[in-house]
Scaffold this active site. Structure first.
Site, PDB file in Angstrom:
ATOM      1  N   ASP A   1      19.377 -17.960 -13.632  1.00  0.00           N
ATOM      2  CA  ASP A   1      19.361 -17.336 -12.181  1.00  0.00           C
ATOM      3  C   ASP A   1      20.400 -18.565 -11.477  1.00  0.00           C
ATOM      4  OD1 ASP A   1      19.590 -15.683 -10.132  1.00  0.00           O
ATOM      5  OD2 ASP A   1      17.485 -15.760  -9.607  1.00  0.00           O
TER       6      ASP A   1
ATOM      7  N   ASP B   1      20.044 -22.353  -6.670  1.00  0.00           N
ATOM      8  CA  ASP B   1      20.580 -21.793  -8.143  1.00  0.00           C
ATOM      9  C   ASP B   1      21.520 -22.618  -8.840  1.00  0.00           C
ATOM     10  OD1 ASP B   1      18.666 -19.536  -7.693  1.00  0.00           O
ATOM     11  OD2 ASP B   1      20.172 -18.366  -6.576  1.00  0.00           O
TER      12      ASP B   1
ATOM     13  N   GLU C   1      10.964 -19.146 -12.105  1.00  0.00           N
ATOM     14  CA  GLU C   1      12.270 -19.510 -11.741  1.00  0.00           C
ATOM     15  C   GLU C   1      11.967 -20.996 -11.727  1.00  0.00           C
ATOM     16  OE1 GLU C   1      15.196 -17.213  -9.488  1.00  0.00           O
ATOM     17  OE2 GLU C   1      15.938 -19.112  -8.578  1.00  0.00           O
TER      18      GLU C   1
ATOM     19  N   HIS D   1      12.085 -21.888  -7.819  1.00  0.00           N
ATOM     20  CA  HIS D   1      11.065 -21.332  -7.076  1.00  0.00           C
ATOM     21  C   HIS D   1       9.790 -22.303  -7.211  1.00  0.00           C
ATOM     22  CE1 HIS D   1      12.772 -16.917  -7.126  1.00  0.00           C
ATOM     23  NE2 HIS D   1      13.721 -17.591  -6.558  1.00  0.00           N
TER      24      HIS D   1
ATOM     25  N   GLU E   1       7.695 -12.299  -9.841  1.00  0.00           N
ATOM     26  CA  GLU E   1       8.512 -13.682  -9.737  1.00  0.00           C
ATOM     27  C   GLU E   1       8.011 -14.241  -8.508  1.00  0.00           C
ATOM     28  OE1 GLU E   1      12.843 -12.720 -10.009  1.00  0.00           O
ATOM     29  OE2 GLU E   1      13.296 -14.935  -9.587  1.00  0.00           O
TER      30      GLU E   1
ATOM     31  N   HIS F   1      18.860  -5.006 -10.834  1.00  0.00           N
ATOM     32  CA  HIS F   1      18.212  -4.589  -9.431  1.00  0.00           C
ATOM     33  C   HIS F   1      18.462  -2.791 -10.124  1.00  0.00           C
ATOM     34  CE1 HIS F   1      19.170  -8.262  -7.436  1.00  0.00           C
ATOM     35  NE2 HIS F   1      18.003  -8.588  -7.768  1.00  0.00           N
TER      36      HIS F   1
ATOM     37  N   ASP G   1      21.735  -1.476  -8.870  1.00  0.00           N
ATOM     38  CA  ASP G   1      22.769  -2.141  -9.834  1.00  0.00           C
ATOM     39  C   ASP G   1      23.093  -1.084 -10.793  1.00  0.00           C
ATOM     40  OD1 ASP G   1      23.137  -4.599  -8.591  1.00  0.00           O
ATOM     41  OD2 ASP G   1      21.414  -5.517  -9.731  1.00  0.00           O
TER      42      ASP G   1
ATOM     43  N   ASP H   1      17.326 -22.041  -1.623  1.00  0.00           N
ATOM     44  CA  ASP H   1      17.443 -21.785  -2.783  1.00  0.00           C
ATOM     45  C   ASP H   1      18.899 -21.960  -3.733  1.00  0.00           C
ATOM     46  OD1 ASP H   1      16.896 -20.872  -5.575  1.00  0.00           O
ATOM     47  OD2 ASP H   1      16.306 -18.937  -4.934  1.00  0.00           O
TER      48      ASP H   1
HETATM   49  C1  3MF Z   1      15.798 -14.819  -5.380  1.00  0.00           C
HETATM   50  C2  3MF Z   1      15.805 -14.349  -6.766  1.00  0.00           C
HETATM   51  C3  3MF Z   1      16.345 -13.266  -6.967  1.00  0.00           C
HETATM   52  C4  3MF Z   1      15.546 -12.386  -8.231  1.00  0.00           C
HETATM   53  C5  3MF Z   1      16.084 -11.225  -8.504  1.00  0.00           C
HETATM   54  C6  3MF Z   1      15.281 -10.530  -9.721  1.00  0.00           C
HETATM   55  C7  3MF Z   1      18.476 -12.482  -6.418  1.00  0.00           C
HETATM   56  O1  3MF Z   1      15.591 -16.047  -5.078  1.00  0.00           O
HETATM   57  O2  3MF Z   1      15.422 -15.163  -7.549  1.00  0.00           O
HETATM   58  O3  3MF Z   1      17.667 -12.941  -7.515  1.00  0.00           O
HETATM   59  O4  3MF Z   1      15.487 -13.302  -9.279  1.00  0.00           O
HETATM   60  O5  3MF Z   1      16.099 -10.187  -7.614  1.00  0.00           O
HETATM   61  O6  3MF Z   1      14.232 -10.053  -9.018  1.00  0.00           O
HETATM   62 MG    MG Z   2      15.433 -15.249  -9.629  1.00  0.00          MG
END
Ligand code: 3MF
Ligand code: MG
Length: 344
Positions: A283, A250, A210, A213, A174, A49, A52, A248
């Site tokens: 992710d 992950d 992703e 997603h 994304e 980010h 970051d 979500d």
């Molecule tokens: C949220 C995400 C995010 C993005 C990241 C990069 C925090 O569901 O997937 O992870 O991947 O911000 O754009």
């Molecule tokens: Mg992501």
């Protein structure tokens, strides 16, 4: 010679375990330790980010932003790492409370575009040309609060503003259908690619897919990847897993649906994704129950599962599968796939 893969992670993938219902359960991991972990686990790319890479970037002059980002670039290089992408973190800032590009407040919309341009400056100083746009709060909780026709145009205007200001960068959108918003304006790869095609520089707009997603949108991640790959637009991936329609998750790649993970690796292999130089990003989030001393296990497991599935794809009995397909005997094909995955 089959393609080798390059792997990447974001610092948010090593985190102290807070969730919406409870505080952190592990100490914060300093950035240096994130880089050490990346190296130890065999990850070459770091996803950022914007803040970051350059904390407090909104209070810094452009020269200071460039200086800090260049210092970060050297820090990465010292460890054999590179920046894969930088994403403008619009969703945590007070101005982005109702979205950035689609906020109902015109000053917030201007801020979002300015912040995105700062993100571009960070990326260029880090030596990378890829901006990831996760339009987190570009959507609604109350449908009637925004005009979807106008919102869709505003997202496109923001993309165009970034492309025009930065002729050497590419944007990977994304998409995500919900969370934190109820309904997002860019929910799927089809939406993202349509925006890219209508932009001022279609060649410089692609996607990051992703797994979770796509599943949250009710779609098959491997088909989403196939659609993007066919257009030469898959520029990064966030492999993970998701157990149905809920928040979500992950999860570790393959943890909820191993066959679905196999299908994603299969499509990446078929299209030669590894040869494009694009990264395999994960992710994934450590479980909240995990102790601090092993809170990177989810990353190691995801990579291990990915590489094991590459072997599964490469050793798949394709000649037998082709015969099943020629005979339109998809029951036998089903069994072939299942037995190959079960190794029986
Ligand atoms: C949220 C995400 C995010 C993005 C990241 C990069 C925090 O569901 O997937 O992870 O991947 O911000 O754009
Ligand atoms: Mg992501």
């Amino acid at each position: 010679m089959p393609a080798a893969y390059r792997f990447s992670i974001g610092p948010w993938n090593i985190h102290p375990g807070a969730d919406p219902f409870g505080p952190p359960v592990r100490p914060p991991v300093p950035f240096d330790q994130v880089l050490d972990a990346a190296v130890a686990l065999g990850f070459e790319g770091i996803q950022f980010h914007d803040d970051d890479a350059v904390p407090d970037l909104e209070s810094l002059a452009p020269a200071a932003i460039a200086r800090e980002a260049e210092a970060m670039r050297r820090r990465l290089a010292d460890q054999g790492l590179v920046a894969e992408f930088v994403a403008p973190r619009l969703w945590e800032h007070a101005h982005g409370i109702d979205g950035g590009y689609t906020s109902n407040d015109p000053s917030a919309r201007r801020w979002a575009i300015e912040r995105s341009k700062r993100c571009v400056d960070v990326a260029l100083a880090l030596g990378c040309d890829l901006i990831v746009m996760w339009p987190a709060r570009e959507g609604t909780a109350v449908r009637e609060s925004k005009n979807p026709v106008q919102a869709s145009r505003q997202v496109l205007e923001a993309i165009d503003a970034i492309l025009l200001a930065a002729p050497n960068v590419r944007i990977a959108i994304e998409p995500k259908p919900n969370e934190p918003v109820d309904h997002a304006f860019v929910p799927t790869i089809g939406h993202a690619l349509s925006l890219g095609a209508r932009s001022v520089a279609p060649d410089r707009v692609g996607v990051l897919i992703e797994t979770a997603h796509a599943i949250l949108a009710g779609l098959d991640p491997s088909d989403e990847m196939g659609f993007a790959l066919a257009a030469g637009k898959l520029w990064s991936v966030h492999l993970n897993d998701q157990n149905g329609l809920k928040f979500d998750q992950d999860k570790v790649f393959g943890a909820a649906n191993l066959r679905g993970a196999f299908d994603q690796v299969r499509v990446l292999e078929m299209a030669g994704y590894g040869d494009t130089g694009a990264f395999i990003g994960f992710d994934v989030k450590a479980q909240r129950t995990q102790r601090a001393d092993s809170a990177t296990a989810h990353l190691a497991t995801s990579k291990r599962v990915f590489l094991a599935l590459v072997e599964k794809v490469r050793s798949f009995p394709q000649t037998i599968a082709d015969q099943c397909i020629a005979d339109r005997d998809y029951e036998s094909l089903e069994r072939l796939v299942l037995e190959h995955l079960l190794a029986v």
